[in-house]
Scaffold this motif. Structure first.
Motif, PDB file in Angstrom:
ATOM      1  N   LEU A 168      50.586  80.301  46.026  1.00 50.23           N
ATOM      2  CA  LEU A 168      49.328  79.593  46.273  1.00 50.23           C
ATOM      3  C   LEU A 168      48.207  80.569  46.619  1.00 50.23           C
ATOM      4  O   LEU A 168      47.048  80.348  46.242  1.00 50.23           O
ATOM      5  N   VAL A 169      48.532  81.661  47.309  1.00 50.55           N
ATOM      6  CA  VAL A 169      47.529  82.709  47.562  1.00 50.55           C
ATOM      7  C   VAL A 169      47.052  83.277  46.229  1.00 50.55           C
ATOM      8  O   VAL A 169      45.856  83.469  46.021  1.00 50.55           O
ATOM      9  N   ALA A 170      47.987  83.517  45.320  1.00 55.94           N
ATOM     10  CA  ALA A 170      47.625  84.046  44.000  1.00 55.94           C
ATOM     11  C   ALA A 170      46.664  83.099  43.282  1.00 55.94           C
ATOM     12  O   ALA A 170      45.658  83.526  42.713  1.00 55.94           O
ATOM     13  N   VAL A 171      46.962  81.812  43.320  1.00 54.40           N
ATOM     14  CA  VAL A 171      46.106  80.821  42.661  1.00 54.40           C
ATOM     15  C   VAL A 171      44.722  80.805  43.302  1.00 54.40           C
ATOM     16  O   VAL A 171      43.704  80.837  42.600  1.00 54.40           O
ATOM     17  N   ARG A 172      44.663  80.760  44.628  1.00 58.90           N
ATOM     18  CA  ARG A 172      43.371  80.743  45.322  1.00 58.90           C
ATOM     19  C   ARG A 172      42.560  81.997  45.024  1.00 58.90           C
ATOM     20  O   ARG A 172      41.340  81.931  44.825  1.00 58.90           O
ATOM     21  N   LEU A 173      43.239  83.128  44.996  1.00 59.77           N
ATOM     22  CA  LEU A 173      42.563  84.399  44.741  1.00 59.77           C
ATOM     23  C   LEU A 173      41.975  84.432  43.333  1.00 59.77           C
ATOM     24  O   LEU A 173      40.805  84.781  43.145  1.00 59.77           O
ATOM     25  N   VAL A 174      42.761  84.059  42.356  1.00 59.34           N
ATOM     26  CA  VAL A 174      42.279  84.050  40.968  1.00 59.34           C
ATOM     27  C   VAL A 174      41.123  83.054  40.822  1.00 59.34           C
ATOM     28  O   VAL A 174      40.104  83.369  40.199  1.00 59.34           O
ATOM     29  N   ARG A 175      41.267  81.884  41.410  1.00 60.38           N
ATOM     30  CA  ARG A 175      40.195  80.883  41.318  1.00 60.38           C
ATOM     31  C   ARG A 175      38.902  81.427  41.940  1.00 60.38           C
ATOM     32  O   ARG A 175      37.825  81.288  41.372  1.00 60.38           O
ATOM     33  N   HIS A 176      39.021  82.057  43.115  1.00 60.03           N
ATOM     34  CA  HIS A 176      37.832  82.602  43.778  1.00 60.03           C
ATOM     35  C   HIS A 176      37.157  83.671  42.919  1.00 60.03           C
ATOM     36  O   HIS A 176      35.948  83.637  42.711  1.00 60.03           O
ATOM     37  N   LEU A 177      37.949  84.609  42.427  1.00 60.44           N
ATOM     38  CA  LEU A 177      37.392  85.746  41.697  1.00 60.44           C
ATOM     39  C   LEU A 177      36.834  85.373  40.326  1.00 60.44           C
ATOM     40  O   LEU A 177      35.834  85.948  39.887  1.00 60.44           O
ATOM     41  N   ALA A 178      37.474  84.420  39.658  1.00 64.27           N
ATOM     42  CA  ALA A 178      37.094  84.144  38.271  1.00 64.27           C
ATOM     43  C   ALA A 178      36.272  82.880  38.075  1.00 64.27           C
ATOM     44  O   ALA A 178      35.517  82.792  37.107  1.00 64.27           O
ATOM     45  N   ILE A 179      36.398  81.914  38.990  1.00 61.91           N
ATOM     46  CA  ILE A 179      35.715  80.643  38.770  1.00 61.91           C
ATOM     47  C   ILE A 179      34.711  80.329  39.882  1.00 61.91           C
ATOM     48  O   ILE A 179      33.537  80.075  39.615  1.00 61.91           O
ATOM     49  N   THR A 180      35.164  80.348  41.129  1.00 64.93           N
ATOM     50  CA  THR A 180      34.312  79.925  42.242  1.00 64.93           C
ATOM     51  C   THR A 180      33.197  80.908  42.537  1.00 64.93           C
ATOM     52  O   THR A 180      32.040  80.523  42.699  1.00 64.93           O
ATOM     53  N   GLN A 181      33.532  82.205  42.623  1.00 64.47           N
ATOM     54  CA  GLN A 181      32.542  83.205  43.008  1.00 64.47           C
ATOM     55  C   GLN A 181      32.679  84.462  42.149  1.00 64.47           C
ATOM     56  O   GLN A 181      32.931  85.554  42.640  1.00 64.47           O
ATOM     57  N   PRO A 182      32.504  84.331  40.828  1.00 63.17           N
ATOM     58  CA  PRO A 182      32.613  85.516  39.971  1.00 63.17           C
ATOM     59  C   PRO A 182      31.461  86.487  40.235  1.00 63.17           C
ATOM     60  O   PRO A 182      30.356  86.062  40.565  1.00 63.17           O
ATOM     61  N   VAL A 183      31.739  87.771  40.103  1.00 64.24           N
ATOM     62  CA  VAL A 183      30.712  88.793  40.305  1.00 64.24           C
ATOM     63  C   VAL A 183      29.548  88.560  39.351  1.00 64.24           C
ATOM     64  O   VAL A 183      28.392  88.697  39.723  1.00 64.24           O
ATOM     65  N   ARG A 184      29.862  88.211  38.130  1.00 68.65           N
ATOM     66  CA  ARG A 184      28.837  87.890  37.130  1.00 68.65           C
ATOM     67  C   ARG A 184      29.301  86.606  36.442  1.00 68.65           C
ATOM     68  O   ARG A 184      30.368  86.600  35.818  1.00 68.65           O
ATOM     69  N   PRO A 185      28.558  85.518  36.589  1.00 68.72           N
ATOM     70  CA  PRO A 185      29.019  84.239  36.030  1.00 68.72           C
ATOM     71  C   PRO A 185      29.406  84.306  34.560  1.00 68.72           C
ATOM     72  O   PRO A 185      30.317  83.618  34.128  1.00 68.72           O
ATOM     73  N   SER A 186      28.759  85.130  33.790  1.00 64.75           N
ATOM     74  CA  SER A 186      29.056  85.187  32.360  1.00 64.75           C
ATOM     75  C   SER A 186      30.299  86.024  32.042  1.00 64.75           C
ATOM     76  O   SER A 186      30.640  86.166  30.876  1.00 64.75           O
ATOM     77  N   MET A 187      30.986  86.542  33.055  1.00 69.87           N
ATOM     78  CA  MET A 187      32.180  87.349  32.763  1.00 69.87           C
ATOM     79  C   MET A 187      33.338  86.483  32.269  1.00 69.87           C
ATOM     80  O   MET A 187      34.261  86.978  31.658  1.00 69.87           O
ATOM     81  N   MET A 188      33.257  85.167  32.519  1.00 74.83           N
ATOM     82  CA  MET A 188      34.263  84.230  32.016  1.00 74.83           C
ATOM     83  C   MET A 188      33.620  83.363  30.948  1.00 74.83           C
ATOM     84  O   MET A 188      32.617  82.707  31.203  1.00 74.83           O
TER      85      MET A 188
END
Length: 170
Positions: A121-141
């Motif tokens: 669940l930590v892995a899921v939360r971490l990936v969600r935070h980094l890639a969806i919730t708070q990406p460094v650059r929104p267009s990176m995904m």
């Protein structure tokens, strides 16, 4: 062949979601679940660190990547991964299980799934935070990759919740 990391991350999350769904039915999915979970964390960390122009060692381990994205000196707020010490320890158990899979012993593989749900669940939360919730650059995904990733992460969470009801000690 060039394959964007956002697409690879979505593919890895989908692979992990499939094995998360199967793990309560078959022990053969547990090695693939932990392998996929660690890989998707590594991919999300590398993607975020790269977008932030942070230094990425040539052969970083998963714990090192997670430590870097959780360090505000490396990945500025609000992009810093919000992890507690307990989260790091829980994820380390998943990494340890993945290491057992990746470095076989002559006696074979014996994984205990009971201590792994928190780290998954930590892995899921971490990936969600980094890639969806708070990406460094929104267009990176890419939008389609973000949708696939979000669906896969939700499937993993649902599977782990169910897994906890059927796995003693989880």
């Amino acid at each position: 062949m060039r394959h964007p990391i956002s697409s690879s991350l979505a593919d890895t999350a989908k692979f992990t979601a499939v094995h998360a769904a199967l793990v309560s039915e078959t022990d053969e999915s547990l090695p693939w679940l932990v392998t996929g979970a660690v890989l998707m964390v590594q991919q999300a960390c590398v993607m975020s660190l790269s977008e932030a122009k942070a230094e990425i060692p040539a052969m970083p381990g998963p714990a090192e990547l997670v430590a870097r994205v959780a360090d505000p000196a490396t990945l500025a707020q609000p992009y810093t991964a919000p992890l507690l010490a307990a989260d790091h320890r829980a994820f380390e158990r998943v990494v340890g299980a993945r290491n057992d899979v990746m470095h076989p012993r002559a006696s074979g593989l014996l994984l205990d799934g009971a201590p792994l749900p928190d780290g998954l669940l930590v892995a899921v939360r971490l990936v969600r935070h980094l890639a969806i919730t708070q990406p460094v650059r929104p267009s990176m995904m890419e939008a389609s990759d973000a949708a696939r990733l979000g669906d896969a992460l939700s499937q993993i969470e649902t599977s782990i919740d169910f897994w906890r009801t059927v796995l003693p000690g989880a």
